[in-house]
Design an enzyme around this catalytic site. Structure first.
Site, PDB file in Angstrom:
ATOM      1  N   ASP A 278       0.877  -1.165   0.000  1.00 50.38           N
ATOM      2  CA  ASP A 278       0.000   0.000   0.000  1.00 50.38           C
ATOM      3  C   ASP A 278       0.920   1.222   0.000  1.00 50.38           C
ATOM      4  O   ASP A 278       2.084   1.158   0.417  1.00 50.38           O
ATOM      5  CB  ASP A 278      -0.912  -0.015   1.241  1.00 50.38           C
ATOM      6  CG  ASP A 278      -2.184   0.786   1.022  1.00 50.38           C
ATOM      7  OD1 ASP A 278      -2.195   1.650   0.120  1.00 50.38           O
ATOM      8  OD2 ASP A 278      -3.155   0.561   1.742  1.00 50.38           O
ATOM      9  N   TRP A 279       0.398   2.338  -0.461  1.00 49.83           N
ATOM     10  CA  TRP A 279       1.243   3.516  -0.678  1.00 49.83           C
ATOM     11  C   TRP A 279       1.842   4.004   0.644  1.00 49.83           C
ATOM     12  O   TRP A 279       1.136   4.393   1.559  1.00 49.83           O
ATOM     13  CB  TRP A 279       0.432   4.608  -1.360  1.00 49.83           C
ATOM     14  CG  TRP A 279       0.580   4.592  -2.857  1.00 49.83           C
ATOM     15  CD1 TRP A 279       0.984   5.637  -3.635  1.00 49.83           C
ATOM     16  CD2 TRP A 279       0.342   3.510  -3.764  1.00 49.83           C
ATOM     17  NE1 TRP A 279       1.015   5.258  -4.969  1.00 49.83           N
ATOM     18  CE2 TRP A 279       0.636   3.953  -5.074  1.00 49.83           C
ATOM     19  CE3 TRP A 279      -0.067   2.177  -3.598  1.00 49.83           C
ATOM     20  CZ2 TRP A 279       0.525   3.139  -6.202  1.00 49.83           C
ATOM     21  CZ3 TRP A 279      -0.185   1.360  -4.716  1.00 49.83           C
ATOM     22  CH2 TRP A 279       0.102   1.837  -5.994  1.00 49.83           C
TER      23      TRP A 279
END
Length: 804
Positions: free
Chosen positions: A229-230
């Site tokens: 995930d970012w």
């Protein structure tokens, strides 16, 4: 390895460079080898590709795309085929926008109704979520690009999501929180998986070898790419060893150096890096094939019509007293509620779609033959009370035959990065309902929100239509339900409890500091309510129709259940039939019954159809913590077919031979789990279930703050500057909220308040690196001048290195 020759022709530096992003949305390219960048974009229910100045927070507008209903809405369709068709439309739009990887669907379980991102997830049931996700993935990937199933795994709260440690026993992990992923990956063949932000039993998920290697790779034989995930990477080398290929977004080469140093020191074997590069290259080369063909224009109207079809089949009719619906022609209708003027049709956060068009209720009433005598707002969208608005609404309602009341939750209440503070509608809406009931009891409420809410007011309405978040075509889809053009066929994919206090995770949600304990075990949603005999408002799988259905002739074999459904009413409609299985033995604790299959059929009045729901490898299994594998308990099983989890129409029994595994539990140590009454399990009993001691759930305020501590913990910091910064952040949030800038206020909580310090380096695209962060932490921990000098010195080094 498929690309062995190409990998052998790469330098270590080139290999390492492929393991993190080129920028916020693209992977790194290597021109000399013909390796191009690929584009990743948000897209669980519509493409969110930033038009300019790409940013993860969505501060800039994205390119227009069809906004389909959210996953929480689509789940109510109980239709795998429909989910797949919607996926095909999403995939087509992704190709048109040159998106290689569409970041969705999200399939985390709805452990608590208050989880802020529930609107983006399918269900409280892993089987239903997995099947619908598998269909959507097949549809998306039919165009040659990749879906990305997320967030792997046990990401069930938004507060402190980047640092919270999820404590869950192995059986619950496998049966509840991983089964949907297993189905999506094995049946949907998702080419990409996104790891979650959180920790699982003490390890970040993207570094967790049990999760990433032993289960995902070895048991499920997954050969695709795992992307963080970012900003979700903690220890880059540990993530790579666990098999997490791609780190997003870019770190401007900082973590590439960590990989190179780890290979040189022997901490990381080069063949492990080669394996990760090989899988990433497969994703790059296979998803770019489609872009070699001539680009096709999207039929915007056709896609909008598809969004309407999905919405129509997903809207749920929850109450229809005195058959107030469908609306009779000639009835005078008063339309009341802010959501009729401005629809609440999607969630907030990374899934926000810029719609190609947006249907409006008030502008569409005449088209559907609804005789409106006028509109009143009735309430302020964001909760501000107004007696004047209520009075004007009541004056209008007095002159109407029927009040059409549009209510729901606003955009800032259900949002990524934040959990909901409670389960109730805003008080100003409840006051409006009570006032309207006094002047006109013929109320049809149209509810728009993405998760379960309390409804003490439900006795004051005769009709209740739940649209969930039904996308850009939701307004007209709703009107077609209201006027009878379409018979509602949506059924709830989650249970609606009477009170929040009744929910199984009530005492353990959310985790506020170090960890969150899943003490309820496998008893979430209807598994808990049914087993513990807790009354609910609307059960899992419930939904009304404008016709009636009869079930008959159940035949059960070891292969599956066959039965007949008859439309015994006068309206053509669809019916979602559900198969539940319950083990009659009490030797191993289990939910009373569990969903193991479903089918949806369309029937004309008087028509009958014989349908079969097959059994599969998940029908009778349970995870045995002693043998560490799936087993089958030898017992007699109840085979239950019904219209909801409590409306069981047909039953049979089936004896199933078992695998003769060792019994996993001692009853005397786990009384709550054997009774199913698990909403307030003691620490001692939970530790007996886990088999190990639970770590301390509270922050140790005596320790200096580090990389994985959050900005929120600055309230305990030794540094005066850090404590001042904390107060400035909390004041800014409060001030912005009061002046109506609620989305910006939420952004502060999501991207600053709950952000771990490492996020300053991982989420700024190279503006700050880890050595600079060391200086920030010195400032936070009371060494202001030393820390400031360190930050400036490291910043200077970084700028010089960049110029070289």
């Amino acid at each position: 390895m498929k690309y062995k020759d190409m990998i052998n022709n790469m330098t270590v530096e080139e290999k390492a460079s492929l393991m993190s992003g080129k920028d916020f949305w693209q992977t790194m390219n290597i021109e000399r080898l013909g390796i191009n960048s690929i584009f990743l974009a948000d897209g669980p229910h519509g493409i969110r590709k930033q038009a300019a100045a790409a940013d993860h927070l969505g501060l800039n507008p994205s390119i227009e795309a069809t906004c389909f209903p959210t996953a929480a809405t689509v789940a109510n369709s109980w239709n795998e085929e429909l989910s797949q068709i919607m996926g095909e439309y999403l995939g087509e739009e992704a190709v048109a926008q040159k998106v290689n990887v569409l970041l969705g669907p999200g399939i985390n379980m709805k452990r608590s109704p208050l989880a802020g991102r529930n609107f983006e997830y399918f269900s409280e049931d892993p089987y239903l979520a997995g099947k619908l996700a598998a269909g959507m993935i097949k549809g998306i990937q039919s165009h040659g690009i990749s879906a990305c199933v997320k967030h792997f795994a046990v990401n069930n709260q938004e507060e402190r999501r980047m640092s919270i440690d999820t404590i869950v026993d192995e059986r619950t992990l496998r049966e509840i929180y991983l089964t949907a992923f297993e189905i999506a990956i094995k049946e949907g063949q998702s080419k990409t998986v996104m790891s979650a932000y959180n920790m699982l039993n003490g390890e970040y998920t993207n570094e967790n070898t049990h999760l990433m290697r032993e289960i995902l790779r070895d048991e499920w034989n997954y050969e695709g790419v795992v992307v963080t995930d970012w900003g979700g990477s903690n220890d880059r080398v540990a993530g790579l060893i666990a098999g997490n290929e791609l780190e997003m977004p870019t770190t401007a080469g900082e973590t590439n150096k960590e990989i190179i140093e780890a290979i040189r020191s022997g901490k990381l074997k080069e063949e492990v890096l080669d394996e990760c590069v090989d899988r990433l290259l497969e994703l790059v080369f296979t998803t770019e094939e489609v872009f070699k063909k001539p680009a096709k224009n999207i039929d915007v109207q056709k896609h909008h019509q598809m969004a309407q079809i999905v919405a129509e089949e997903s809207i749920v009719l929850l109450k229809n007293e005195d058959n107030i619906l469908p609306l009779n022609k000639g009835k005078k209708v008063a339309v009341i509620g802010d959501f009729a003027k401005e629809a609440r049709y999607q969630g907030a956060g990374s899934s926000i779609v810029n719609p190609t068009t947006l249907d409006n209720t008030l502008q569409s009433l005449n088209e559907f033959g609804i005789d409106s005598i006028g509109f009143e707002e009735g309430f302020d969208r964001y909760g501000k009370k107004s007696k004047k608005k209520i009075a004007k609404a009541c004056d209008l309602a007095k002159d109407a035959d029927i009040v059409l009341l549009y209510i729901g939750l606003d955009e800032v209440t259900e949002a990524e990065g934040l959990d909901r503070p409670g389960m109730v509608l805003p008080e100003n809406q409840i006051e409006l309902i009570n006032a309207l009931y006094e002047v006109n009891p013929n109320i049809v409420a149209v509810l728009s929100c993405g998760a379960a809410i309390e409804m003490a007011w439900v006795t004051k309405v005769k009709g209740l239509v739940h649209t969930y978040l039904s996308g850009q075509a939701g307004a007209k889809a709703t009107l077609r339900i209201l006027n009878g053009d379409v018979s509602p066929s949506g059924k709830l994919a989650e249970t609606y409890p009477i009170r929040y206090e009744d929910t199984p995770a009530y005492y353990q949600f959310p985790g506020k500091e170090v960890s969150v304990e899943y003490r309820e075990g496998p008893f979430i949603g209807y598994r808990y309510y049914d087993t513990a005999n807790v009354n609910v408002l609307f059960p899992f799988g419930f939904g009304l129709s404008y016709t009636t259905f009869e079930y008959s002739d159940l035949k059960v074999t070891r292969a599956g259940a066959t039965f007949t459904i008859t439309n015994s009413g006068e309206v053509a409609a669809r019916e979602a039939a559900q198969l539940y299985v319950g083990c009659t033995s009490d030797v191993i604790f289990r939910p009373k019954k569990e969903l193991k299959g479903f089918t949806k059929v369309f029937l004309h009045p008087g028509e009958s159809k014989e349908v079969t729901i097959p059994f599969d490898d998940k029908t009778f299994r349970y995870f045995n913590v002693k043998t560490n594998q799936w087993e089958i308990e030898e017992a007699e099983y109840d085979i239950l077919v019904g219209a909801s989890s409590v409306d069981i129409r047909l039953t049979e029994k089936l004896f199933v031979e078992g695998t003769e595994a060792e019994l996993p539990y001692g009853r005397e140590m786990l009384p709550s789990y054997f009774s199913g009454k698990t909403n307030n399990v003691s620490l001692e009993e939970f530790e007996a279930l886990l088999g190990w001691k639970v770590p301390a759930a509270k922050w140790d305020q005596s320790k200096p703050l580090g990389y994985n501590d959050t900005i929120a913990q600055c309230q305990y910091a030794k540094g005066l500057f850090a404590r001042f910064a904390f107060k400035a952040i909390t004041f800014s949030h409060s001030f912005l909220w009061k002046i109506g800038k609620r989305s910006t206020a939420n952004l502060i909580m999501m991207s600053v308040y709950h952000m771990p310090f490492r996020g300053m380096a991982r989420m700024t695209g190279g503006m700050m690196n880890m050595p600079m962060l060391d200086g920030v932490l010195m400032i936070v921990n009371g060494q202001f001048y030393k820390g400031l000098r360190h930050v400036l010195r490291e910043r200077k080094k970084m700028v010089k290195a960049a110029k070289r």
